[in-house]
Design an enzyme around this catalytic site. Structure first.
Site, short mmCIF file in Angstrom:
data_model
loop_
_atom_site.label_atom_id
_atom_site.label_comp_id
_atom_site.label_asym_id
_atom_site.label_seq_id
_atom_site.Cartn_x
_atom_site.Cartn_y
_atom_site.Cartn_z
N ILE A 1 37.72 44.15 39.72
CA ILE A 1 39.07 43.66 39.37
C ILE A 1 39.07 42.19 38.98
CG2 ILE A 1 40.31 45.34 40.78
CD1 ILE A 1 40.60 43.20 42.93
N ASP B 1 41.26 22.60 46.32
CA ASP B 1 41.45 23.29 45.04
C ASP B 1 42.75 24.08 45.08
OD1 ASP B 1 40.86 23.94 42.44
OD2 ASP B 1 39.50 25.57 42.94
N VAL C 1 34.78 40.31 42.10
CA VAL C 1 35.71 40.77 43.14
C VAL C 1 36.02 42.24 42.86
CG1 VAL C 1 37.96 40.45 44.23
CG2 VAL C 1 36.70 38.47 43.37
N GLY D 1 34.35 35.68 38.85
CA GLY D 1 34.43 34.26 39.11
C GLY D 1 33.09 33.62 38.89
#
Length: 973
Positions: free
Chosen positions: A677, A811, A685, A680
């Site tokens: 899905i 972040d 993920v 990164g």
């Protein structure tokens, strides 16, 4: 006499027996203090075994480490502060120590409640439980009427504090209750009866209303701290009676009015901070406070001049008066005694020259005089100010030549001389400025060539030299500046070519060399700058074709106007957003952009020979690339096969952080391509559905990255593995111990030789970024946006103030705020997070996401929670406006913070900034949040509120429809 006769008649043997019997009676009547302390040890022993090594049944309690006995051999003090202790205190056992006078257990990790059993410690004179993680309310302390010292600051207690019980604690000399989640209450009048107090610390404990008249009765006070509350009104007139006061802290309140007459009587005052209030009037009551070391009155409404007497304060080291309405000159003797370290008088209406001796003895670190009307030049002796870290005198009327030594000061982090009338050149000794991160000289009259030695300042992050008269070539050696992220040289007289070495500045995100006299081609190597976001080369004499490699950069701004470029505009750049980027280049043609001549077949035929040669070269290169890719493909397949084999083995180590109703095999079998899905930088993920129907999100962080083509490059692969390992460690260390409804749940980690799996709760609505800015965009009403704002705020507040050790995310962005099926937010992705040790700030490399990073990232490597606050302010602006952090419409080199701040002059202006999809009747509510966002994104970190205060402000900005619902529900109940 009778007893004496009886003893005379006894023989020695019976006398010895009687003495032994008497001793037995005494010892048997003493409490079993060893048993009590061993119970305490059993509650805490798992946390610090070495500390309790002496705590054994065979040892005397008076020999236990951390235990102090009185002259009778009974326990008088438990001295275990700052020992990294974990556990829950058994107050029922502790208070069996009948002679116990002192409990010092502050600055540990104690939890649980402070129970009613504490009331039984009636001989206590000293109680220190501050700096722990207790929960619940504080019991009534009335029975502890011998207390002299009470420290419960930052202890974790909450709810209504038993202020009434203080009436019975009339012996108190030290009272510290600040930094707790206490219920809002007016200033406790019971405190005014504690006439023996010498220290009162009530900072950040939800006190409202006025400081009462009568505070002057506490004449023994040496320290009075009432900061970070919600105090209003004027300072009480009798505060001048506190003539022993050494420190007065009133910052971050809503105090108003003038200084009361008599404030000048506080001649013992060393530290005075009343910043961030609404105080007004002049500063002349301060003229007699000659012992001041630190004076901080920034962000108020003070007017008039700065008293000349301040120049005679021999001990003054910190003076912060920025953001007021002060006029006149700075005292010319300021700092002449050699002790001044920090001065910030920015954002006033001051004039005159820089006092000549402020950096006497080279102790000054910060000289900040931004946004005033100062004149004259920088004194020559400031070239010897080796201690100086920040020199910011921008936006004044300074002139003259900058002393040569200034450029090479070794500790300077920022030089900001912009928006003045300085002249002369940057000298070669800038190479000695080894700490320099920001060089801001724009809008002056500087001239000459940039010295080649500027390329030796490896710490440089930002160079902004716009609107000067610099000439000559841009140094070819500029590629040495690996940290450089912003190069702004527009509106000068630079000539020659754009250096090829610029492509070696791997951190560059912004290049602006417009309005110069640069010639020849645009280097194709600029396309290798993967972080490049903005490129402006307009109004030069550049020729040749536009390199197609520029499409490799993720550009949000491109401007190549008014040059001598020719040939076709690359297809990848022929988009509507860049339509005006190519104007003023008659030689350009386009296949699809309106307003340009078409790249006709005739034009193509004129370049056919060159194209054929190029195609042959490209064909050969393609064959070579295919061979390399084939080798990589085989390597990847082998590694993937190895990974698939490892997935089917039992070589996995599971560490659970919550109660699990699944095992690692269910998770591992769900890691399939069809369940992917997201991707990164550190891995993929997957959405994994268990047999029970429960959905999980599994982040697969490779240690050897089997599916990454780039792993063929062994040198970079090793660095990436190291980076991923650090991210994995950071995320596990942070999330494994966190329990908060607005922080994503980490269920467990599953590790093997090849892979690390992090198993999270699955959040079906994805990220806030997706819902605001991508093809998954959803029309979210203000009701939901507000709930997202306050929920995410509470998550960050917990990280900053609620954890055993403060966590700074580093972040914070809308992409890292995930949404569940009910749109409730979770703070996620802790790969850059840091758990703060010690003082709460530390040095590290710049980390974060462009558009969300606080401006101080560019000139300091110290990271604090205020960086997160800034980023959260950007998220609030996204929620209100619906805009991305960086949009072309904001203007060149501008972001959402600038756009909002510069357009928010009134409520009506603010309403125009609100996302048009938000219904009209709720736009005023959205503007309230926008104002909070502006506070969060203040340029100066100290001006930003804490996340605790941000959440309070968001709660007060609750939309009117919610308030009505609550009122109606209360009425029905």
């Amino acid at each position: 006499m009778l007893s004496r006769k009886i003893f005379r008649q006894w023989s020695p043997a019976p006398m010895i027996l009687f003495a032994l019997f008497y001793l037995f009676l005494i010892t048997s009547s003493q409490p079993d203090e060893s048993r009590t302390l061993l119970m305490l040890k059993s509650a805490l022993q798992n946390s610090n075994g070495d500390l309790f090594r002496s705590w054994t049944e065979s040892n005397s309690v008076c020999n236990y480490s951390g235990i102090v006995c009185n002259s009778n051999g009974l326990v008088a003090e438990i001295k275990l502060a700052n020992k990294q202790l974990l556990g829950t205190l058994p107050f029922d056992s502790i208070c069996e120590l009948q002679s116990l006078e002192k409990i010092s257990m502050g600055s540990n990790f104690l939890h649980g409640s402070i129970s009613e059993d504490l009331r039984r410690c009636t001989n206590l004179q000293h109680l220190d439980l501050g700096g722990n993680s207790f929960t619940g309310v504080m019991p009534d302390l009335s029975p502890l009427n011998k207390l002299k010292y009470l420290n419960l600051s930052a202890s974790g207690i909450s709810g209504a504090f038993p202020w009434k019980s203080l009436e019975n604690l009339t012996s108190l000399t030290f009272l510290s209750l600040g930094d707790n989640y206490l219920e809002k209450s007016p200033f406790p009048l019971e405190v005014l009866k504690l006439e023996k107090l010498y220290s009162l610390y009530l900072t950040n404990c939800s006190i409202t209303g006025k400081i009462p008249l009568g505070i002057g009765n506490l004449t023994l006070l040496e320290n009075l701290e009432l900061s970070d509350n919600q105090l209003i009104g004027q300072m009480p007139s009798d505060i001048g009676k506190l003539q022993n006061l050494w420190q007065l802290e009133l910052y971050d309140n809503f105090l108003s009015g003038k200084f009361p007459d008599g404030l000048g009587n506080l001649t013992s005052l060393v530290n005075f901070d009343a910043s961030h209030n609404q105080l007004e009037g002049d500063l002349y009551e301060l003229r007699s406070l000659k012992n001041l070391v630190s004076l901080q009155l920034f962000e108020n409404q003070f007017s008039g001049g700065i008293p000349e007497e301040l120049g005679n304060f021999r001990n003054l080291s910190e003076l912060s008066l920025y953001s007021n309405k002060l006029t006149g000159h700075l005292p010319q003797k300021l700092g002449s005694w050699g002790g001044l370290e920090f001065i910030d008088v920015s954002d006033n209406f001051l004039s005159g020259s820089i006092p000549p001796d402020m950096c006497r003895n080279s102790r000054m670190t910060d000289l900040l005089m931004v946004n005033n009307s100062f004149t004259g030049s920088i004194p020559e002796n400031y070239a010897n100010c080796s201690s100086l870290k920040r020199l910011r005198v921008n936006n004044n009327n300074f002139s003259g030549i900058v002393p040569s030594g200034i450029w090479g000061l070794p500790n300077l982090v920022i030089i900001d001389l912009s928006m003045n009338q300085f002249e002369g050149s940057v000298t070669y000794n800038i190479a000695e400025a080894k700490s320099l991160a920001q060089l801001f000289l724009f809008d002056n009259q500087f001239s000459g060539e940039l010295p080649l030695t500027i390329s030796e300042v490896s710490s440089l992050v930002s160079i902004k030299l716009s609107s000067n008269q610099f000439s000559g070539h841009i140094p070819e050696t500029i590629g040495s500046l690996k940290k450089l992220s912003s190069l702004i040289l527009d509106k000068n007289k630079f000539s020659g070519t754009i250096p090829e070495s610029l492509s070696s500045c791997v951190s560059l995100s912004e290049i602006n060399i417009a309005f110069n006299s640069l010639s020849r081609e645009i280097p194709a190597s600029l396309g290798s700058l993967r972080n490049l976001n903005s490129l402006n080369l307009s109004s030069n004499r550049l020729s040749g074709e536009i390199p197609s490699t520029l499409s490799s950069s993720i550009l949000s701004l491109l401007d190549l106007r008014y040059n001598l470029l020719f040939g076709p505009i690359p297809q990848s750049l022929s988009i509507q957003a860049f339509k005006e980027a190519f104007d003023g280049n008659p030689g350009l043609c386009s296949w699809n952009l309106e307003g340009f001549r078409s790249c006709s077949s005739d034009a193509r035929s004129s370049t056919r020979t060159r194209t054929r040669t190029t195609l042959i070269s490209c064909f050969i290169a393609a064959i070579m690339v295919l061979l390399v890719l084939l080798a990589c493909f085989i390597s990847v397949k082998l590694k993937q096969h190895k990974l698939e084999q490892s997935l089917s083995t039992n070589s996995w180590d599971l560490k659970q952080y919550r109660v699990l109703n699944f095992n690692e095999n269910e998770v591992i079998h769900g890691i399939k391509q069809e369940n992917l899905i997201g991707r990164g930088g550190s891995g993929n993920v997957y959405k994994v559905v268990l047999k029970s129907g429960k959905e999980l999100a599994v982040k697969h962080i490779w240690t050897s990255h089997p599916g990454d083509w780039r792993s063929c490059r062994s040198s970079t692969a090793m660095l990436k593995r190291s980076s991923r390992s650090l991210e994995y460690d950071a995320e596990v260390a942070t999330l494994s111990s966190i329990r908060h409804v607005n922080v994503v749940k980490l269920y467990c980690s599953i590790t093997s030789e090849d892979s690390n799996l992090l198993v999270y709760e699955y959040l079906p609505n994805g990220s806030l970024w997706d819902r605001l800015h991508t093809c998954r965009k959803t029309e979210i009403g203000w009701e939901i946006r507000y709930e997202i704002a306050i929920g995410a705020g509470r998550g960050l507040e917990y990280l900053h103030h609620g954890c055993d050790r403060q966590v700074i995310h580093r972040d914070v962005k809308s992409g890292n705020i995930l949404l569940d099926e009910d749109w409730k937010p979770r703070i996620a992705d802790f790969g850059l997070a840091k758990i703060v040790q010690g003082e709460g700030n530390w040095t590290n490399v710049i980390a974060g996401t462009l558009g969300y990073m606080a401006p101080e990232y560019a000139y300091t490597s110290k990271v604090t929670e205020k960086n997160d606050v800034y980023s959260f302010g950007v998220v609030l602006m996204e929620l209100v406006t619906g805009k991305r952090p960086i949009e072309p419409e904001f203007g060149e080199n501008k972001d959402i913070v600038y756009w909002v701040s510069s357009n928010m002059r009134s409520k009506e202006d603010g309403i125009q900034l609100v996302d048009s999809t938000i219904v009209e009747q709720l736009k005023e509510d959205a503007v309230k949040v926008l104002r909070i966002a502006i506070l969060c994104t203040a340029k100066i970190p100290a001006s930003r509120p804490s996340m605790r205060m941000v959440v309070q402000m968001l709660e007060e900005a609750e939309p009117s429809y919610l308030s009505n619902v609550i009122v109606n529900n209360d009425g029905q109940n």
